[in-house]
Design an enzyme around this catalytic site. Structure first.
Site, PDB file in Angstrom:
ATOM      1  CG  ASP A   1      -1.845  -1.955   7.640  1.00 13.61           C
ATOM      2  OD1 ASP A   1      -2.939  -1.905   8.236  1.00 13.61           O
ATOM      3  OD2 ASP A   1      -1.560  -1.203   6.688  1.00 13.61           O
TER       4      ASP A   1
ATOM      5  CE  LYS B   1      -9.926  -0.120   3.572  1.00 16.68           C
ATOM      6  NZ  LYS B   1      -9.729   0.693   2.446  1.00 16.68           N
TER       7      LYS B   1
ATOM      8  CD1 TRP C   1      -2.723   1.521   0.494  1.00 18.19           C
ATOM      9  CD2 TRP C   1      -2.022   1.891   2.593  1.00 18.19           C
ATOM     10  NE1 TRP C   1      -3.473   2.547   1.017  1.00 18.19           N
ATOM     11  CE2 TRP C   1      -3.058   2.801   2.300  1.00 18.19           C
ATOM     12  CE3 TRP C   1      -1.431   1.926   3.854  1.00 18.19           C
ATOM     13  CZ2 TRP C   1      -3.510   3.739   3.224  1.00 18.19           C
ATOM     14  CZ3 TRP C   1      -1.881   2.856   4.768  1.00 18.19           C
ATOM     15  CH2 TRP C   1      -2.908   3.744   4.452  1.00 18.19           C
TER      16      TRP C   1
HETATM   17  C1  LMR Z   1      -7.045   1.721  -0.673  1.00 13.79           C
HETATM   18  O1  LMR Z   1      -5.975   1.089  -0.650  1.00 13.79           O
HETATM   19  O2  LMR Z   1      -7.686   1.918  -1.705  1.00 13.79           O
HETATM   20  C2  LMR Z   1      -7.650   2.198   0.611  1.00 13.79           C
HETATM   21  O3  LMR Z   1      -6.942   1.690   1.697  1.00 13.79           O
HETATM   22  C3  LMR Z   1      -7.826   3.666   0.630  1.00 13.79           C
HETATM   23  C4  LMR Z   1      -6.563   4.418   0.884  1.00 13.79           C
HETATM   24  O4  LMR Z   1      -6.546   5.192   1.833  1.00 13.79           O
HETATM   25  O5  LMR Z   1      -5.587   4.251   0.155  1.00 13.79           O
END
Ligand code: LMR
Length: 413
Positions: free
Chosen positions: A223, A259, A141
């Site tokens: 996480d 979520k 991420w």
């Molecule tokens: C995502 O990965 O789309 C979500 O976790 C929203 C974000 O804050 O990036």
């Protein structure tokens, strides 16, 4: 005489890609447009979903004249932090029985990562050590790099995770990179439903990861943003964290309730701390209180009250797990249908990974130019790395998306 602005030299920052996709989608007048970008749940009608249990609790809270808007403690609402830790570790966790667990309410999962990172930068393994390596998965991420970088960590590295040709986990690469990491490095791990790949290690693979991390004294910072979303089962999705606890690790786990409660804009997060003993937890939390005081001072109450009320009432809890399962099951159905449709269309390549991956996202394997084709020619919004939000698929747009993927793959783009 007019002076030049003191901000004349400020460069314009690039927009945050994920949220830029949402605004591009909103502005797009094309009737066939589909948003598979930001990770947010949608119903089969393509609408945001307020979980029925959340609506119910909101109404109870609104009618409760005993509640007020006084400050809550800096470390958060105790009923919230305690139940949040219990949900990830399991009520019967030996760490909880030993009284060596503590939570801190944070502003979403991001806030929990940030608080944990700030604390580690100041206090982990020797005071103020910004050169401690922090390892994130490749890919991860995007905000993981941002958060740890913003706290002043200067050595952010990556460990191999995704094997592009196998379309699966690169376990060997991952283990090698952990073996080669300097002792006491910080390792950011996705508790379940890895973002963006939707690919998690199996329990046997987690055991191997834990064994290397133990040998090398690596610090696990989990996480957990999708508990319940991966399998529809809260305990199953917490397996890795609980296994690490059973192996005697001290660890942090950043929990998001965005979520699994659909509370995206309430910023409900918890930093769960598991330490060697209660005295350690006390000292860690005392320092975190100081950090939180200078960032947000006191956390917001509404979302945490909704979560705490739900988790602490057996009937509401049962209703919530049912709601989570509804979301997880819809994702599973969309996975099965997308794979089936892609295969039926004779789309070049293999598509088993669509159903093998779990959670909110699928890492389609589309390359940047194929993604570009999807966005520009088909008005289907997805991340540049090929990640799609499975919850953006519906019975009515699935055929269009599958046909567009086929077109993108075969158009030589
Ligand atoms: C995502 O990965 O789309 C979500 O976790 C929203 C974000 O804050 O990036």
């Amino acid at each position: 005489m007019a002076c030049a602005s003191s901000f004349a030299a400020v460069p314009l920052a690039a927009p945050v890609v994920i949220f830029r996709l949402t605004s591009d989608f909103k502005e797009d007048p094309n009737p066939n447009k589909v948003n598979l970008g930001v990770g947010a749940y949608r119903t089969d009608e393509g609408k945001p979903w307020v979980l029925p249990v959340v609506r119910k609790v909101e109404k109870c809270l609104a009618n409760n004249d005993g509640l007020n808007h006084e400050y809550v403690p800096i470390l958060g609402i105790p009923e919230f932090t305690q139940s949040a830790c219990e949900i990830i570790l399991g009520k019967d966790s030996p760490a909880i029985t030993d009284n060596r667990v503590g939570g801190v309410q944070c502003l979403g999962g991001t806030g929990a990562l940030r608080l944990g990172a700030e604390f580690l930068r100041s206090w982990y393994n020797g005071v103020n050590n910004s050169s401690t390596p922090v390892y994130v998965s490749a890919p991860t991420w995007a905000n993981h790099n941002g958060v740890f970088g913003a706290t002043g960590f200067t050595n952010i590295c990556s460990y191999r995770y995704w094997h592009a040709t196998k379309c699966g986990l690169d376990l060997q690469g991952l283990l090698e990179d952990l073996e080669n990491a300097p002792e006491f490095s910080i390792i950011v791990l996705h508790a379940c439903a890895h973002n963006p790949t939707g690919t998690d290690p199996t329990p046997e693979e987690w055991k191997k990861i834990a064994a290397v991390m133990k040998k090398k004294y690596l610090f696990p910072f989990f996480d957990s943003a999708y508990q319940g979303f991966a399998s529809g089962n809260l305990d199953k999705d917490a397996w890795a964290v609980r296994y690490f606890v059973s192996q005697g690790f001290e660890l942090f786990c950043a929990q998001s309730f965005s979520k699994n409660f659909g509370l995206y804009n309430e910023r409900v997060g918890n930093l769960c701390i598991v330490a060697k003993d209660n005295d350690n937890v006390k000292r860690i939390r005392s320092q975190m209180e100081k950090i939180a005081r200078t960032i947000w001072s006191n956390p917001p109450a509404q979302g945490a009250r909704i979560v705490a009320t739900t988790l602490n009432d057996p009937a509401l809890f049962a209703e919530w797990t049912d709601n989570v399962k509804t979301m997880a099951d819809r994702v599973l159905l969309m996975r099965a249908q997308l794979k089936e449709k892609l295969e039926k269309l004779g789309t070049p390549g293999t598509w088993n990974h669509i159903t093998q991956q779990i959670g909110m996202f699928s890492f389609t394997g589309l390359n940047p130019s194929q993604v570009d084709y999807m966005v520009k020619k088909k008005h289907i919004y997805l991340l540049g790395n090929g990640r799609i939000n499975m919850c953006g698929l519906t019975t009515s747009n699935l055929n269009y998306v599958a046909e567009s993927i086929k077109e993108a793959v075969t158009s030589g783009q």
